[in-house]
Each structure stands twice: as C-alpha cells, then as structure tokens.
Motif scaffolding. Structure first.
Motif, PDB file in Angstrom:
ATOM      1  N   GLY A 188       0.787  -1.220   0.000  1.00  0.00           N
ATOM      2  CA  GLY A 188       0.000   0.000   0.000  1.00  0.00           C
ATOM      3  C   GLY A 188       0.816   1.264   0.000  1.00  0.00           C
ATOM      4  N   HIS A 189       0.071   2.336   0.055  1.00  0.00           N
ATOM      5  CA  HIS A 189       0.686   3.654   0.066  1.00  0.00           C
ATOM      6  C   HIS A 189      -0.245   4.584   0.821  1.00  0.00           C
ATOM      7  CE1 HIS A 189       2.791   7.227  -1.356  1.00  0.00           C
ATOM      8  NE2 HIS A 189       3.751   6.400  -1.724  1.00  0.00           N
ATOM      9  N   GLN A 190       0.345   5.565   1.447  1.00  0.00           N
ATOM     10  CA  GLN A 190      -0.440   6.587   2.128  1.00  0.00           C
ATOM     11  C   GLN A 190       0.092   7.951   1.737  1.00  0.00           C
ATOM     12  OE1 GLN A 190      -0.044   6.044   6.339  1.00  0.00           O
ATOM     13  NE2 GLN A 190       2.044   5.357   6.147  1.00  0.00           N
ATOM     14  N   GLY A 191      -0.755   8.913   1.873  1.00  0.00           N
ATOM     15  CA  GLY A 191      -0.350  10.271   1.540  1.00  0.00           C
ATOM     16  C   GLY A 191      -0.980  11.251   2.497  1.00  0.00           C
ATOM     17  N   SER A 192      -0.358  12.395   2.617  1.00  0.00           N
ATOM     18  CA  SER A 192      -0.928  13.436   3.459  1.00  0.00           C
ATOM     19  C   SER A 192      -0.375  14.780   3.031  1.00  0.00           C
ATOM     20  CB  SER A 192      -0.604  13.189   4.935  1.00  0.00           C
ATOM     21  OG  SER A 192       0.785  13.268   5.148  1.00  0.00           O
ATOM     22  N   ILE A 193      -1.168  15.775   3.231  1.00  0.00           N
ATOM     23  CA  ILE A 193      -0.764  17.163   3.042  1.00  0.00           C
ATOM     24  C   ILE A 193      -1.722  17.998   3.896  1.00  0.00           C
ATOM     25  CG2 ILE A 193      -2.155  17.511   0.967  1.00  0.00           C
ATOM     26  CD1 ILE A 193       0.102  19.358  -0.050  1.00  0.00           C
ATOM     27  N   ASP A 194      -1.161  18.876   4.651  1.00  0.00           N
ATOM     28  CA  ASP A 194      -1.945  19.666   5.595  1.00  0.00           C
ATOM     29  C   ASP A 194      -2.785  18.733   6.467  1.00  0.00           C
ATOM     30  OD1 ASP A 194      -0.823  22.021   4.611  1.00  0.00           O
ATOM     31  OD2 ASP A 194      -2.372  22.218   3.081  1.00  0.00           O
ATOM     32  N   THR A 195      -4.097  18.891   6.451  1.00  0.00           N
ATOM     33  CA  THR A 195      -4.956  18.074   7.301  1.00  0.00           C
ATOM     34  C   THR A 195      -5.582  16.896   6.555  1.00  0.00           C
ATOM     35  OG1 THR A 195      -6.862  19.482   6.856  1.00  0.00           O
ATOM     36  CG2 THR A 195      -5.515  20.022   8.792  1.00  0.00           C
ATOM     37  N   TYR A 196      -5.221  16.687   5.288  1.00  0.00           N
ATOM     38  CA  TYR A 196      -5.780  15.593   4.502  1.00  0.00           C
ATOM     39  C   TYR A 196      -4.925  14.346   4.664  1.00  0.00           C
ATOM     40  CZ  TYR A 196      -8.496  19.201   2.161  1.00  0.00           C
ATOM     41  OH  TYR A 196      -9.337  20.228   1.893  1.00  0.00           O
ATOM     42  N   ARG A 197      -5.586  13.198   4.747  1.00  0.00           N
ATOM     43  CA  ARG A 197      -4.890  11.921   4.858  1.00  0.00           C
ATOM     44  C   ARG A 197      -5.562  10.924   3.929  1.00  0.00           C
ATOM     45  NH1 ARG A 197      -2.137  14.985   7.070  1.00  0.00           N
ATOM     46  NH2 ARG A 197      -1.446  15.067   9.213  1.00  0.00           N
ATOM     47  N   SER A 198      -4.750  10.094   3.297  1.00  0.00           N
ATOM     48  CA  SER A 198      -5.308   9.021   2.480  1.00  0.00           C
ATOM     49  C   SER A 198      -4.471   7.759   2.661  1.00  0.00           C
ATOM     50  CB  SER A 198      -5.331   9.423   0.998  1.00  0.00           C
ATOM     51  OG  SER A 198      -4.011   9.602   0.522  1.00  0.00           O
ATOM     52  N   PHE A 199      -5.123   6.621   2.546  1.00  0.00           N
ATOM     53  CA  PHE A 199      -4.478   5.318   2.681  1.00  0.00           C
ATOM     54  C   PHE A 199      -5.106   4.401   1.641  1.00  0.00           C
ATOM     55  CE2 PHE A 199      -4.637   7.352   6.789  1.00  0.00           C
ATOM     56  CZ  PHE A 199      -3.364   7.182   7.295  1.00  0.00           C
ATOM     57  N   LEU A 200      -4.289   3.610   0.972  1.00  0.00           N
ATOM     58  CA  LEU A 200      -4.785   2.615   0.030  1.00  0.00           C
ATOM     59  C   LEU A 200      -3.948   1.361   0.220  1.00  0.00           C
ATOM     60  CD1 LEU A 200      -6.702   1.839  -2.259  1.00  0.00           C
ATOM     61  CD2 LEU A 200      -5.012   2.750  -3.861  1.00  0.00           C
ATOM     62  N   PHE A 201      -4.575   0.301   0.690  1.00  0.00           N
ATOM     63  CA  PHE A 201      -3.863  -0.937   0.989  1.00  0.00           C
ATOM     64  C   PHE A 201      -4.457  -2.099   0.206  1.00  0.00           C
ATOM     65  CE2 PHE A 201      -3.519   1.447   5.090  1.00  0.00           C
ATOM     66  CZ  PHE A 201      -2.186   1.758   4.961  1.00  0.00           C
ATOM     67  N   TYR A 202      -3.625  -3.101  -0.060  1.00  0.00           N
ATOM     68  CA  TYR A 202      -4.063  -4.329  -0.710  1.00  0.00           C
ATOM     69  C   TYR A 202      -3.505  -5.513   0.059  1.00  0.00           C
ATOM     70  CZ  TYR A 202      -4.724  -7.964  -4.206  1.00  0.00           C
ATOM     71  OH  TYR A 202      -5.080  -9.116  -4.840  1.00  0.00           O
ATOM     72  N   PHE A 203      -4.373  -6.447   0.392  1.00  0.00           N
ATOM     73  CA  PHE A 203      -4.011  -7.669   1.094  1.00  0.00           C
ATOM     74  C   PHE A 203      -4.076  -8.818   0.081  1.00  0.00           C
ATOM     75  CE2 PHE A 203      -5.689  -4.687   4.092  1.00  0.00           C
ATOM     76  CZ  PHE A 203      -5.044  -4.916   5.297  1.00  0.00           C
ATOM     77  N   PRO A 204      -2.947  -9.185  -0.551  1.00  0.00           N
ATOM     78  CA  PRO A 204      -2.992 -10.185  -1.622  1.00  0.00           C
ATOM     79  C   PRO A 204      -3.523 -11.551  -1.184  1.00  0.00           C
ATOM     80  CG  PRO A 204      -0.716  -9.490  -1.184  1.00  0.00           C
ATOM     81  CD  PRO A 204      -1.616  -8.676  -0.309  1.00  0.00           C
ATOM     82  N   GLN A 205      -3.241 -11.985   0.039  1.00  0.00           N
ATOM     83  CA  GLN A 205      -3.707 -13.294   0.475  1.00  0.00           C
ATOM     84  C   GLN A 205      -5.232 -13.362   0.574  1.00  0.00           C
ATOM     85  OE1 GLN A 205      -1.218 -11.595   1.821  1.00  0.00           O
ATOM     86  NE2 GLN A 205       0.548 -12.917   1.966  1.00  0.00           N
ATOM     87  N   HIS A 206      -5.861 -12.205   0.730  1.00  0.00           N
ATOM     88  CA  HIS A 206      -7.309 -12.151   0.874  1.00  0.00           C
ATOM     89  C   HIS A 206      -7.981 -11.473  -0.325  1.00  0.00           C
ATOM     90  CE1 HIS A 206      -6.793 -13.439   5.001  1.00  0.00           C
ATOM     91  NE2 HIS A 206      -5.867 -12.490   5.135  1.00  0.00           N
ATOM     92  N   ASN A 207      -7.164 -11.050  -1.309  1.00  0.00           N
ATOM     93  CA  ASN A 207      -7.695 -10.347  -2.478  1.00  0.00           C
ATOM     94  C   ASN A 207      -8.604  -9.185  -2.051  1.00  0.00           C
ATOM     95  OD1 ASN A 207      -7.936  -9.907  -5.228  1.00  0.00           O
ATOM     96  ND2 ASN A 207      -9.748 -11.177  -5.391  1.00  0.00           N
TER      97      ASN A 207
END
Length: 81
Positions: A59-78
């Motif tokens: 996965g990857h996460q990002g942030s700037i100022d007060t914004y936050r984002s996260f995007l993850f992938y669990f391959p074993q569970h698709n």
C-alpha cells in the motif's frame, strides 16, 4: 481543489488497485515484481510493504496539511482497503 492537486474517489482507487494487483494491466510482470520487492526497510520500489497477522500488506499513504489518504491491498485475501 484537491489536496496536492489530486482528486479521486473510493471507486476509482478500487479500480486502480484491481488493475495494478489483480489484473496486472498497469505494469508488466517484471516491473510489478520489482515494485513489490523490498528495497528499503518497509518499502519496495514505489509501494509500502508490511507483514501483518493478516499476511502481507501492499500500500501507500499520503498526506498534506490536514488531509490523509491510505490505500492498501491484502494479496492473500484479495482485499483492497
């Protein structure tokens, strides 16, 4: 205006994760394998790598100022989150 000049939706992020991790239509297999290979501690080539009690998390996460984002992938569970 989106934070960091990027605007997306949950639906589009899911489409991205499916295309990248399941359909392998974003990168050729050799580059995808390199991307998810450990390069630095906890990080591959452009993506975070973490082993959890639920298996590997890509996965990857990002942030700037007060914004936050996260995007993850669990391959074993698709599973994308």
């Amino acid at each position: 205006i989106g934070s960091g000049s990027i605007i997306s939706t949950v639906s589009d992020l899911l489409k991205w994760n499916v295309a990248l991790h399941q359909k392998h239509s974003i990168l050729p297999p050799s580059l995808y394998a390199l991307m998810i290979s450990p390069n630095k501690e906890g990080y591959g080539y452009g993506i975070g790598l973490e082993l959890s009690s639920h298996g590997m998390i890509l996965g990857h996460q990002g942030s700037i100022d007060t914004y936050r984002s996260f995007l993850f992938y669990f391959p074993q569970h698709n599973l994308s989150m």
